[in-house]
Scaffold this motif. Structure first.
Motif, PDB file in Angstrom:
ATOM      1  N   TYR A 181       4.359   2.041  22.226  1.00 28.50           N
ATOM      2  CA  TYR A 181       3.273   1.895  21.136  1.00 28.50           C
ATOM      3  C   TYR A 181       2.912   3.066  20.023  1.00 28.50           C
ATOM      4  O   TYR A 181       2.723   2.708  18.923  1.00 28.50           O
ATOM      5  N   ARG A 182       2.863   4.295  20.595  1.00 32.62           N
ATOM      6  CA  ARG A 182       2.750   5.126  19.494  1.00 32.62           C
ATOM      7  C   ARG A 182       3.780   5.383  18.368  1.00 32.62           C
ATOM      8  O   ARG A 182       3.303   5.611  17.178  1.00 32.62           O
ATOM      9  N   ASN A 183       5.084   5.023  18.703  1.00 37.64           N
ATOM     10  CA  ASN A 183       6.048   4.863  17.689  1.00 37.64           C
ATOM     11  C   ASN A 183       5.527   3.779  16.745  1.00 37.64           C
ATOM     12  O   ASN A 183       5.867   3.878  15.450  1.00 37.64           O
ATOM     13  N   ALA A 184       4.987   2.604  17.252  1.00 38.33           N
ATOM     14  CA  ALA A 184       4.554   1.545  16.421  1.00 38.33           C
ATOM     15  C   ALA A 184       3.611   1.887  15.505  1.00 38.33           C
ATOM     16  O   ALA A 184       3.595   1.673  14.431  1.00 38.33           O
ATOM     17  N   VAL A 185       2.719   2.759  15.857  1.00 30.73           N
ATOM     18  CA  VAL A 185       1.665   3.068  15.335  1.00 30.73           C
ATOM     19  C   VAL A 185       1.865   4.076  14.156  1.00 30.73           C
ATOM     20  O   VAL A 185       1.426   4.029  12.891  1.00 30.73           O
ATOM     21  N   PHE A 186       2.639   5.096  14.734  1.00 32.32           N
ATOM     22  CA  PHE A 186       3.086   6.071  13.518  1.00 32.32           C
ATOM     23  C   PHE A 186       4.179   5.460  12.362  1.00 32.32           C
ATOM     24  O   PHE A 186       3.902   5.719  11.354  1.00 32.32           O
ATOM     25  N   LYS A 187       4.953   4.649  12.774  1.00 30.02           N
ATOM     26  CA  LYS A 187       6.028   4.082  11.850  1.00 30.02           C
ATOM     27  C   LYS A 187       4.973   3.061  10.687  1.00 30.02           C
ATOM     28  O   LYS A 187       5.252   3.053   9.669  1.00 30.02           O
ATOM     29  N   THR A 188       3.870   2.522  11.385  1.00 30.44           N
ATOM     30  CA  THR A 188       3.200   1.649  10.780  1.00 30.44           C
ATOM     31  C   THR A 188       2.590   2.496   9.618  1.00 30.44           C
ATOM     32  O   THR A 188       2.090   2.281   8.242  1.00 30.44           O
ATOM     33  N   ILE A 189       1.902   3.567  10.164  1.00 29.08           N
ATOM     34  CA  ILE A 189       0.962   4.577   9.185  1.00 29.08           C
ATOM     35  C   ILE A 189       2.021   5.081   7.994  1.00 29.08           C
ATOM     36  O   ILE A 189       1.559   5.085   6.834  1.00 29.08           O
ATOM     37  N   ILE A 190       3.069   5.309   8.165  1.00 26.72           N
ATOM     38  CA  ILE A 190       3.874   5.948   7.171  1.00 26.72           C
ATOM     39  C   ILE A 190       4.735   4.959   6.536  1.00 26.72           C
ATOM     40  O   ILE A 190       5.286   5.322   5.267  1.00 26.72           O
ATOM     41  N   ASN A 191       4.907   3.619   7.108  1.00 26.40           N
ATOM     42  CA  ASN A 191       5.803   2.784   6.213  1.00 26.40           C
ATOM     43  C   ASN A 191       5.222   1.607   5.580  1.00 26.40           C
ATOM     44  O   ASN A 191       5.753   0.756   4.665  1.00 26.40           O
ATOM     45  N   PHE A 192       3.767   1.234   5.905  1.00 27.99           N
ATOM     46  CA  PHE A 192       3.329   0.039   5.747  1.00 27.99           C
ATOM     47  C   PHE A 192       2.549   0.133   4.204  1.00 27.99           C
ATOM     48  O   PHE A 192       2.712  -0.754   3.609  1.00 27.99           O
ATOM     49  N   GLY A 193       2.250   1.478   3.767  1.00 31.78           N
ATOM     50  CA  GLY A 193       1.905   1.773   2.588  1.00 31.78           C
ATOM     51  C   GLY A 193       0.366   1.051   2.259  1.00 31.78           C
ATOM     52  O   GLY A 193       0.078   0.785   1.222  1.00 31.78           O
ATOM     53  N   ALA A 194      -0.346   1.092   3.353  1.00 31.09           N
ATOM     54  CA  ALA A 194      -1.596   0.445   3.530  1.00 31.09           C
ATOM     55  C   ALA A 194      -2.668   1.338   2.481  1.00 31.09           C
ATOM     56  O   ALA A 194      -3.673   0.694   2.411  1.00 31.09           O
ATOM     57  N   THR A 195      -2.499   2.559   2.214  1.00 35.59           N
ATOM     58  CA  THR A 195      -3.447   3.120   1.232  1.00 35.59           C
ATOM     59  C   THR A 195      -3.573   2.608  -0.212  1.00 35.59           C
ATOM     60  O   THR A 195      -4.430   2.575  -1.011  1.00 35.59           O
ATOM     61  N   ASN A 196      -2.489   1.764  -0.472  1.00 34.24           N
ATOM     62  CA  ASN A 196      -2.439   1.205  -1.974  1.00 34.24           C
ATOM     63  C   ASN A 196      -1.422  -0.116  -1.935  1.00 34.24           C
ATOM     64  O   ASN A 196      -0.442   0.180  -2.204  1.00 34.24           O
ATOM     65  N   LEU A 197      -2.033  -1.197  -1.731  1.00 33.46           N
ATOM     66  CA  LEU A 197      -1.294  -2.403  -1.568  1.00 33.46           C
ATOM     67  C   LEU A 197      -1.726  -3.048  -2.868  1.00 33.46           C
ATOM     68  O   LEU A 197      -1.250  -4.465  -2.972  1.00 33.46           O
ATOM     69  N   GLU A 198      -2.041  -2.408  -4.094  1.00 34.46           N
ATOM     70  CA  GLU A 198      -2.106  -3.197  -5.353  1.00 34.46           C
ATOM     71  C   GLU A 198      -1.017  -4.371  -5.802  1.00 34.46           C
ATOM     72  O   GLU A 198      -1.424  -5.352  -6.161  1.00 34.46           O
ATOM     73  N   THR A 199       0.082  -3.775  -5.542  1.00 31.97           N
ATOM     74  CA  THR A 199       1.307  -4.545  -5.844  1.00 31.97           C
ATOM     75  C   THR A 199       1.162  -6.045  -5.012  1.00 31.97           C
ATOM     76  O   THR A 199       1.454  -7.139  -5.577  1.00 31.97           O
ATOM     77  N   LEU A 200       0.788  -5.872  -3.709  1.00 34.38           N
ATOM     78  CA  LEU A 200       0.833  -7.297  -3.071  1.00 34.38           C
ATOM     79  C   LEU A 200      -0.352  -8.131  -3.446  1.00 34.38           C
ATOM     80  O   LEU A 200      -0.496  -9.368  -3.312  1.00 34.38           O
TER      81      LEU A 200
END
Length: 313
Positions: free
Chosen positions: A224-243
């Motif tokens: 679970y924590r691995n999923a949360v951590f990787k999402t935080i650093i890999n998803f790019g959720a702070t700036n999804l302007e391109t999407l």
């Protein structure tokens, strides 16, 4: 749906002091019996889901946030939409609930879009669908819809990930090799349980328990924590302007709903996301509602979504 940026490094020290979470269980066929719903195995692994409603009714896919079990999180709102003639599909993101956890997943936008692809394929969903994305789920449906506009009827984004400039420094720090993962390990319970009360405009014990119980269950299983951590650093959720700019090109009908009292993702995100969409979205800012419009403000948010979808039929 703890804030994607996790507030700030200094705030980590002061967040809730609940009892520590502990990953000490293995998720397998036996332990999945503890979860309600159905399971489908795809190339990615197992996804837990609940599909309800009349078979030929228009389908709404609910996509949840960073830390919660989407299958349970959307139970009450899904019931309300079925009462108005919709079929509803809710599921656990990979790494959460009873869905697959794997060290091989990068937990970026591609990971979550692939899960939707494989889930819909396994369930033989071919007709265009409605999408509701909550927090991180807003970023997920934005990415998936931008890649598959022909499969989408309309999108309702709720306090969507995509604009959190104040959190970019934290994310950058967490990306530092070894140091970032170590800090996350030290404060892992704070990142996952964090300030649950901050998700609400007016929190109380029952509201906090509703959110905390599913996070604790999900977090008791390895991965679970691995999923949360990787999402935080890999998803790019702070700036999804391109999407969002890509989604704009699809000309799909889009609605944005945001709680005015959202303490997780600033209500300013509604304006910025709509700007990226060319100011074409229907926007509703809900008073006395926090980060979860379909939970805390279900009686206010649901009519907005129903009217939006109905007008498109």
């Amino acid at each position: 749906m703890i804030s994607i940026g996790c507030y700030s490094l200094l705030n980590l020290i002061g967040i809730t002091k609940g009892r520590p979470l502990s990953e000490n269980r293995v998720l397998n066929d036996e332990t999945r019996k503890e979860f309600e719903g159905d399971f489908v195995k795809t190339k990615m692994g197992v996804t837990r889901y609940i599909l309800e409603g009349e078979k030929d009714a228009p389908l709404i896919l609910f996509v949840g946030g960073l830390t919660t079990e989407g299958t349970d999180f959307f139970e009450i709102p899904a019931r309300k939409f079925r009462a108005h003639g919709y079929q509803t599909l809710r599921y656990d993101l990979v790494g959460r609930g009873a869905s697959e956890r794997s060290d091989e997943f990068t937990y970026d936008t591609a990971t979550y879009s692939r899960q939707i692809d494989e889930l819909l394929e396994a369930l033989k969903v071919e007709s265009p669908i409605y999408l509701i994305g909550q927090s991180l789920g807003g970023g997920i449906v934005t990415d998936w819809a931008g890649k598959n506009p022909h499969r989408v009827k309309a999108i309702s984004l709720h306090c969507s990930a995509g604009y959190a400039p104040d959190s970019e420094l934290v994310i950058s720090f967490l990306k530092i090799p070894f140091i970032g993962s170590y800090v996350f390990w030290l404060f892992q319970d704070k990142f996952t349980l964090g300030r649950i009360s901050a998700h609400y405009s007016k929190p109380n014990e029952s509201k906090i328990y509703f959110l905390e119980k599913e996070i604790r269950r999900s977090a008791s299983f390895y991965g679970y924590r691995n999923a949360v951590f990787k999402t935080i650093i890999n998803f790019g959720a702070t700036n999804l302007e391109t999407l969002f700019l890509k989604l704009k090109q699809s000309n799909l009908p889009i609605q944005i709903i945001w709680g005015e009292d959202d303490h997780i993702l600033s209500v300013n995100g509604a304006k910025m996301i709509n700007d990226w969409l060319g100011n074409t979205a229907e926007v509703h800012l809900l008073p006395n509602v926090g980060h979860m419009p379909l939970i805390e403000g279900v009686e206010i948010a649901t009519p907005h979504v129903l009217k939006f979808f109905k007008n498109l039929k």
